[in-house]
Design a protein around this motif. Structure first.
Motif, mmCIF file in Angstrom:
data_model
loop_
_atom_site.group_PDB
_atom_site.id
_atom_site.type_symbol
_atom_site.label_atom_id
_atom_site.label_comp_id
_atom_site.label_asym_id
_atom_site.label_seq_id
_atom_site.Cartn_x
_atom_site.Cartn_y
_atom_site.Cartn_z
ATOM 1 N N ALA A 132 0.851 -1.195 0.000
ATOM 2 C CA ALA A 132 0.000 0.000 0.000
ATOM 3 C C ALA A 132 0.885 1.242 0.000
ATOM 4 N N ASN A 133 0.505 2.247 -0.790
ATOM 5 C CA ASN A 133 1.282 3.481 -0.842
ATOM 6 C C ASN A 133 0.364 4.624 -1.249
ATOM 7 N N PRO A 134 0.732 5.858 -0.895
ATOM 8 C CA PRO A 134 -0.133 7.014 -1.190
ATOM 9 C C PRO A 134 -0.426 7.217 -2.669
ATOM 10 N N ARG A 135 0.500 6.821 -3.541
ATOM 11 C CA ARG A 135 0.316 7.044 -4.975
ATOM 12 C C ARG A 135 -0.528 5.954 -5.633
ATOM 13 N N GLY A 136 -0.823 4.902 -4.891
ATOM 14 C CA GLY A 136 -1.642 3.832 -5.443
ATOM 15 C C GLY A 136 -0.945 2.991 -6.500
ATOM 16 N N ARG A 137 0.379 3.037 -6.560
ATOM 17 C CA ARG A 137 1.098 2.252 -7.559
ATOM 18 C C ARG A 137 1.161 0.796 -7.109
ATOM 19 N N VAL A 138 0.785 -0.106 -7.988
ATOM 20 C CA VAL A 138 0.812 -1.527 -7.667
ATOM 21 C C VAL A 138 1.963 -2.250 -8.370
#
Length: 206
Positions: A132-138
């Motif tokens: 999970a990360n603030p930028r939503g990069r998967v």
């Protein structure tokens, strides 16, 4: 002639001790059984696998020849293994120096991948969850990544923003990196050992 009966205290102590020892043996057996089963399922991807420069591949995971531990590991995480005709997944849990990957450190993934029509790189946190990360990069894939002049790439994995190919992560205990190669000729263990894989170099740590 009078019969001598055993004293009451010794008559009571022996059955109690037997019951306690039996209960302890049962608890120990159940604990060892559950613990070994958990470790086998948690590390099922390491069974029937091939190590390639720190990356672990299980070429039989998506085939009828898959071992039961790998199948149980995929069933536990809900992940669908790639079939032999689809591609190959490689997992890294340690950096190129052999240290366990953690969200408390920065990493640089650099180099080239084995030949494939398309590849993706994703990062998982504890429990095989997508990071999970603030930028939503998967993840990254080979179509959108910035490359060097020689065609190689450089991806920075860090909790703080970086220029170029940046994969944001959280400050978590464990990380796993998964590189998936789609439509690749690399499918047999005998040919995978000599492949050139991207390196994972650790940077600054919290």
């Amino acid at each position: 002639m009078k019969l001598k009966m055993p004293s009451l205290p010794s008559f009571r102590i022996r059955p109690v001790r037997f019951v306690l020892e039996l209960f302890g043996a049962i608890v120990l057996g159940v604990g060892l059984g559950l613990g070994s089963a958990y470790l086998a399922v948690e590390n099922g991807h390491l069974v029937d696998s091939v190590a390639i420069s720190g990356w672990i591949a299980s070429p039989n995971a998506g085939t009828p020849e898959a071992d039961p531990y790998s199948a149980a590991a995929f069933a536990r995480t809900g992940e669908v293994a790639l079939g032999s005709g689809e591609g190959l997944a490689l997992i890294a849990e340690r950096d190129s120096a052999g240290n366990l990957l953690t969200g408390k450190c920065d990493y640089v993934i650099a180099g080239n991948t084995p030949p494939a029509r398309l590849w993706t790189l994703s990062i998982l946190e504890d429990g095989w969850r997508s990071a999970a990360n603030p930028r939503g990069r998967v993840g990254f894939h080979s179509k959108d990544i910035l490359r060097e002049a020689d065609g190689s790439f450089r991806i920075v994995v860090s909790t703080s923003a970086k220029s170029g190919n940046w994969f944001p992560i959280r400050d978590t205990e464990r990380l796993r990196m998964v590189l998936r190669l789609y439509d690749t000729p690399v499918t047999s263990g005998s040919t995978m050992i000599e492949l050139e894989m991207p390196t994972i170099e650790r940077g600054a740590c919290i």
